[in-house]
Design a protein around this motif. Structure first.
Motif, PDB file in Angstrom:
ATOM      1  N   UNK A  22       0.832  -1.206   0.000  1.00 47.40           N
ATOM      2  CA  UNK A  22       0.000   0.000   0.000  1.00 47.40           C
ATOM      3  C   UNK A  22       0.867   1.256   0.000  1.00 47.40           C
ATOM      4  N   UNK A  23       0.315   2.292  -0.597  1.00 48.57           N
ATOM      5  CA  UNK A  23       1.005   3.582  -0.636  1.00 48.57           C
ATOM      6  C   UNK A  23       0.022   4.648  -0.169  1.00 48.57           C
ATOM      7  N   UNK A  24       0.521   5.671   0.483  1.00 49.34           N
ATOM      8  CA  UNK A  24      -0.333   6.786   0.871  1.00 49.34           C
ATOM      9  C   UNK A  24      -0.833   7.471  -0.401  1.00 49.34           C
ATOM     10  N   UNK A  25      -2.091   7.928  -0.407  1.00 47.87           N
ATOM     11  CA  UNK A  25      -2.594   8.575  -1.632  1.00 47.87           C
ATOM     12  C   UNK A  25      -1.770   9.814  -1.970  1.00 47.87           C
ATOM     13  N   UNK A  26      -1.380   9.906  -3.196  1.00 48.66           N
ATOM     14  CA  UNK A  26      -0.686  11.074  -3.751  1.00 48.66           C
ATOM     15  C   UNK A  26       0.682  11.315  -3.144  1.00 48.66           C
ATOM     16  N   UNK A  27       1.130  10.417  -2.233  1.00 47.00           N
ATOM     17  CA  UNK A  27       2.484  10.574  -1.703  1.00 47.00           C
ATOM     18  C   UNK A  27       3.435   9.926  -2.698  1.00 47.00           C
ATOM     19  N   UNK A  28       4.664  10.403  -2.779  1.00 47.63           N
ATOM     20  CA  UNK A  28       5.607   9.812  -3.732  1.00 47.63           C
ATOM     21  C   UNK A  28       5.846   8.336  -3.396  1.00 47.63           C
ATOM     22  N   UNK A  29       6.003   7.536  -4.428  1.00 49.07           N
ATOM     23  CA  UNK A  29       6.217   6.103  -4.258  1.00 49.07           C
ATOM     24  C   UNK A  29       7.690   5.896  -3.893  1.00 49.07           C
ATOM     25  N   UNK A  30       7.967   5.253  -2.750  1.00 46.45           N
ATOM     26  CA  UNK A  30       9.391   5.131  -2.416  1.00 46.45           C
ATOM     27  C   UNK A  30      10.035   3.950  -3.124  1.00 46.45           C
ATOM     28  N   UNK A  31      11.362   3.931  -3.078  1.00 48.04           N
ATOM     29  CA  UNK A  31      12.140   3.001  -3.885  1.00 48.04           C
ATOM     30  C   UNK A  31      11.867   1.552  -3.517  1.00 48.04           C
ATOM     31  N   UNK A  32      11.808   1.281  -2.201  1.00 48.88           N
ATOM     32  CA  UNK A  32      11.585  -0.104  -1.758  1.00 48.88           C
ATOM     33  C   UNK A  32      10.245  -0.637  -2.248  1.00 48.88           C
ATOM     34  N   UNK A  33       9.250   0.204  -2.075  1.00 45.63           N
ATOM     35  CA  UNK A  33       7.904  -0.197  -2.489  1.00 45.63           C
ATOM     36  C   UNK A  33       7.865  -0.474  -3.985  1.00 45.63           C
ATOM     37  N   UNK A  34       8.532   0.396  -4.736  1.00 43.32           N
ATOM     38  CA  UNK A  34       8.583   0.233  -6.186  1.00 43.32           C
ATOM     39  C   UNK A  34       9.249  -1.092  -6.553  1.00 43.32           C
ATOM     40  N   UNK A  35      10.369  -1.389  -5.878  1.00 36.33           N
ATOM     41  CA  UNK A  35      11.090  -2.629  -6.179  1.00 36.33           C
ATOM     42  C   UNK A  35      10.229  -3.834  -5.831  1.00 36.33           C
ATOM     43  N   UNK A  36       9.554  -3.772  -4.668  1.00 37.94           N
ATOM     44  CA  UNK A  36       8.712  -4.888  -4.250  1.00 37.94           C
ATOM     45  C   UNK A  36       7.579  -5.111  -5.248  1.00 37.94           C
ATOM     46  N   UNK A  37       6.984  -3.990  -5.703  1.00 38.09           N
ATOM     47  CA  UNK A  37       5.885  -4.105  -6.658  1.00 38.09           C
ATOM     48  C   UNK A  37       6.375  -4.711  -7.960  1.00 38.09           C
ATOM     49  N   UNK A  38       7.510  -4.247  -8.438  1.00 35.80           N
ATOM     50  CA  UNK A  38       8.047  -4.772  -9.701  1.00 35.80           C
ATOM     51  C   UNK A  38       8.324  -6.259  -9.592  1.00 35.80           C
ATOM     52  N   UNK A  39       8.817  -6.676  -8.424  1.00 34.96           N
ATOM     53  CA  UNK A  39       9.121  -8.092  -8.207  1.00 34.96           C
ATOM     54  C   UNK A  39       7.837  -8.914  -8.297  1.00 34.96           C
ATOM     55  N   UNK A  40       6.790  -8.449  -7.644  1.00 36.44           N
ATOM     56  CA  UNK A  40       5.518  -9.187  -7.669  1.00 36.44           C
ATOM     57  C   UNK A  40       4.955  -9.248  -9.094  1.00 36.44           C
ATOM     58  N   UNK A  41       5.108  -8.139  -9.829  1.00 33.89           N
ATOM     59  CA  UNK A  41       4.610  -8.127 -11.207  1.00 33.89           C
ATOM     60  C   UNK A  41       5.359  -9.158 -12.046  1.00 33.89           C
ATOM     61  N   UNK A  42       6.702  -9.193 -11.864  1.00 30.64           N
ATOM     62  CA  UNK A  42       7.526 -10.087 -12.674  1.00 30.64           C
ATOM     63  C   UNK A  42       7.185 -11.550 -12.442  1.00 30.64           C
ATOM     64  N   UNK A  43       6.841 -11.881 -11.181  1.00 31.43           N
ATOM     65  CA  UNK A  43       6.603 -13.294 -10.887  1.00 31.43           C
ATOM     66  C   UNK A  43       5.166 -13.712 -11.161  1.00 31.43           C
TER      67      UNK A  43
END
Lengths: 437, 364
Positions: free
Chosen positions: A313-334
């Motif tokens: 989860x991300x706060x609405x309209x808050x910038x997406x941080x690097x860790x969250x982005x990496x975790x999301x990309x990992x889930x998408x890839x798998x």
């Protein structure tokens, strides 16, 4: 403060509201949510007595609004309309001064109180700095603030707002709703139609879901957003669609139950009722679902948590941080397929787009891209490219779209999924059936 | 107050321009008279009412004769002006100038109201058929005097108001009168009346020329009695309209916003429409169809003073008066007199096209 009782309104043969009832207590900020065309504007218009309902009644502060003169009701209820047409070039201050119309007699000049209210309204909405400019020369967002200032100058106990944030950028959306929340704190009562569920949940004391011509659910944002009925309500527009051939309304249930060939692992990201609807449809299909980033506190996150999925989860309209982005990309890839639901571009979300060409995608949209793009034309182009290659669908038919994606990738072999053109032509051939030869 | 100051200074300036135009116009013509003489003659013609009563004089209205209120006058000035000049100025030119000023004042005010009412800068006072109705009434009387033994002006006035009422009645449903329906009903009724007028013209025989001149708008043969009929109606009508300028402003936001701001929309619309129609009818009944005054003058004044009706209405009315006096002077001072409607259109139309190409005119 507001008591709408069994309101029915129809335009010609089309019944927009049927027995809709809604109560708003004094000092409450209620968000009216619901899919496009549910009748939110109509309900607001009936409450402000701009239209007369076919049946039912509206009482504001205990008084039947249909029996009030325009002047009396304009001292009780002010309205921020969705669009304001101004075909002549009044300057900004003159437009705000019009908010004092209900209090002024025909020949008097403005009282000190009138002037003070106008000044204060313009300060609070930050329009004072361009008060001399013509209303035709200000931007859409500025114009919306001018209308808000006019409403403030009108100083009524009840404020109705029809999509007050629709034409604003994110910063001004938040500013506007914060101002409304502040007014409510000061004792006013507000009812606002808001299409953005996340924003509605964040600022409103209570949400009321309007669907199928009536209020189907009211309660605190948490209660309403986690309720099963929300997804149903928002699907109502797609599930009850008009048959393009016969013109008669058709109700589309899931065709033939759950399709047998679904991807094993599906990742869902995006926001709003679209994402919540998709998650609701994947529940119980045996598909392994991952999710994120979803908006914290939003309906999709609530649905995911309820289903035992641990979403990013991300706060609405808050910038997406690097860790969250990496975790999301990992889930998408798998994942074997990814469902992109009304993805807002901005706050770093657009960086997710680069990960989306790996697994086959399904794009679920209920609002047009222009309303959710804050990241510029380049991001929009990248999004459109992904959408062009993906299956496009609506939340109600996400399962058949996933089945199509799955059968396409099986036909081609999993290794070849990035050959998007191949996927597209194959599924077309499936539909037309000429490959029987 | 800044706004009040602007209204006063603009109105004073435009009144001064009107005075200059009136004096210049009264001096021009086959017999040229110097401005000082004209000014003195005009002052000599000023009459101050000192008493009123129901007099013997009858006011013809729709064929009935009503006893008219008669006024007793005192003439406060008695400057030494040659009697021939006094006659030319006070009895021949001034009535015509006063009538032109009255008609221009009324048409420009009504045009301002209609443009605001229809939220469209291309609207004019006769948009709902007032002028065409007046024309139908007038042409009927001119072409078939035997069938309609009524006065030309009462017939035109009655035709104008009947048409406005008809269009309003057609466009009203369930207590609401959508502006778009009103506009379209106006167009349709005007087209129908146009056909009727053409038919009457074809069968008008010897009176064709008279009818055509009326249709083009003419101020010749103006008398003080024309002025005394039309001036009170126009002045009272515009004065009442001036009391509704704030409502007109708020109506520009759209009817629903106006309702939310406390305006009784349907009642205000009916009132504005009725007053503007009466004012227009009072003008065209005595002067015939004079176009472009009510269209161009409010438009130009809006460019100069802005859209606020509190200043726009009085300034447009005053500018309209000057404009029509000036154009009528051109119409009569040339080698051959032409109907004033030709002059207003000949000046107004190219000017309007200029505004169009400069994109000062908003899209429909």
């Amino acid at each position: 403060m507001i008591d709408a009782d069994s309101l029915s309104v129809s335009f010609g043969d089309v019944a927009v509201l049927s027995e809709a009832s809604l109560s708003v207590a004094e000092g409450e900020f209620v968000g009216l949510v619901g899919p496009n065309g549910a009748g939110k504007t109509t309900l607001l218009r009936a409450i402000s007595a701009a239209i007369s309902p076919d049946a039912g009644s509206v009482r504001v502060a205990g008084r039947e609004v249909q029996n009030l003169s325009s002047r009396e009701s304009s001292r009780l209820v002010s309205v921020v309309p969705q669009v304001t047409h101004l075909s002549f070039a009044f300057d900004v201050r003159e437009v705000v001064e019009m908010g004092r119309t209900p209090y002024r007699s025909r020949f008097s000049s403005p009282t000190p109180e009138d002037r003070e209210r106008v000044d204060r309204a313009m300060e609070r909405t930050a329009v004072a700095e361009f008060e001399d400019r013509s209303i035709e020369a200000v931007s859409g967002g500025e114009r919306q603030r001018v209308i808000l200032a006019r409403t403030l100058a009108q100083d009524t106990p009840v404020v109705l707002l029809d999509e007050p944030t629709a034409s604003l950028d994110v910063a001004h959306q938040i500013e506007t709703l914060e101002l409304v929340a502040k007014l409510v704190e000061e004792g006013k009562t507000a009812l606002a139609a808001i299409h953005d569920l996340e924003l509605a949940a964040r600022y409103c004391d209570r949400l009321a879901v309007l669907a199928g011509g009536g209020i189907v659910e009211t309660g605190s944002p948490e209660e309403v957003l986690s309720a099963d009925r929300l997804a149903e309500a928002f699907d109502a527009t797609t599930a009850v669609a008009t048959n393009p051939v016969t013109g008669s309304p058709t109700v589309t249930a899931l065709p033939g139950g759950v399709p047998s060939e679904l991807p094993e692992r599906v990742h869902v990201l995006g926001r709003g009722a679209a994402a919540a609807g998709v998650l609701a449809r994947l529940e119980g299909t045996g598909v392994e679902v991952t999710a994120g980033p979803l908006v914290a506190g939003g309906p999709a996150a609530a649905a995911a948590t309820r289903q035992g999925i641990d979403p990013l989860v991300a706060e609405p309209y808050a910038p997406l941080d690097r860790e969250l982005l990496a975790a999301a990309k990992e889930r998408i890839r798998t994942a074997d397929a990814v469902v992109v639901c009304d993805l807002h571009l901005g706050s770093g979300n657009q960086l997710l787009l680069s990960a989306l060409d790996a697994p086959p995608a399904v794009v679920c949209e209920t609002t047009p891209l222009t309303k959710r793009n804050y990241a510029g034309e380049e991001a929009a182009a990248a999004y459109r490219a992904i959408r062009a290659a993906a299956e496009s669908t609506e939340p109600s038919s996400v399962l058949s779209a996933l089945a199509a994606v799955e059968s396409a990738s099986r036909g081609r072999g999993r290794t070849n999924v990035s050959d998007i053109d191949g996927v597209g032509s194959h599924s077309e051939a499936d539909g037309a059936g000429p490959d029987a030869e | 107050m800044e706004r009040t100051g602007r209204i006063v200074s603009w109105s004073a300036g435009l009144t001064a321009i009107l005075a200059v135009v009136v004096v210049a116009s009264a001096g021009l013509g086959p017999a040229r008279i110097g401005p000082t003489t004209v000014a003195l003659a005009v002052l000599n013609a000023v009459a101050v009412p000192t008493g009123a009563g129901l007099g013997e004089r009858a006011l013809p209205l729709l064929g009935w004769s009503l006893p008219a209120p008669s006024l007793e006058f005192v003439r406060p000035f008695a400057f030494d002006v040659r009697s021939s000049h006094q006659t030319i100025v006070a009895d021949i030119r001034l009535p015509r100038i006063a009538l032109a000023a009255t008609v221009g004042f009324g048409l420009a005010a009504a045009g301002t109201v209609m443009q605001g009412f229809f939220r469209n800068p291309l609207a004019d006072p006769s948009i709902i058929g007032v002028s065409t109705g007046a024309a139908a009434g007038a042409v009927a009387v001119i072409a078939f005097p035997a069938l309609l033994p009524v006065g030309l002006q009462p017939a035109a006035f009655a035709g104008a108001l009947a048409t406005a009422f008809l269009v309003y009645a057609i466009a009203t449903e369930g207590g609401r009168t959508p502006v778009a329906t009103l506009l379209l009903a106006g167009v349709a009724v005007q087209a129908f009346l146009g056909a009727l007028i053409s038919y009457m013209l074809v069968h008008s025989g010897d009176s064709l020329r008279e009818a055509m001149i009326w249709l083009m708008g003419r101020l010749s043969n103006a008398t003080w009695s024309d002025v005394s009929v039309s001036l009170p109606v126009v002045l009272i009508g515009v004065a009442v309209l001036a009391a509704f300028t704030r409502e007109m402003n708020v109506l520009l936001l759209g009817e629903e916003d106006a309702h939310h701001l406390g305006i009784d929309v349907e009642r205000t619309k009916l009132l504005l429409l009725a007053l503007a129609s009466v004012v227009t009818a009072a003008g065209v009944a005595v002067a015939g169809v004079i176009g472009f005054v009510g269209l161009v003058v409010p438009h130009v004044m809006r460019l100069l003073v802005g859209p606020d009706h509190r200043i726009l209405l009085p300034t447009s009315a005053l500018a309209g008066a000057s404009f029509l006096v000036a154009t009528d002077t051109l119409a009569r001072a040339g080698p051959a007199e032409v109907p004033v409607g030709i002059v207003t259109a000949a000046f107004g139309a190219p000017f309007f096209l200029y505004l169009l190409t400069k994109r000062e005119v908003h899209a429909l």
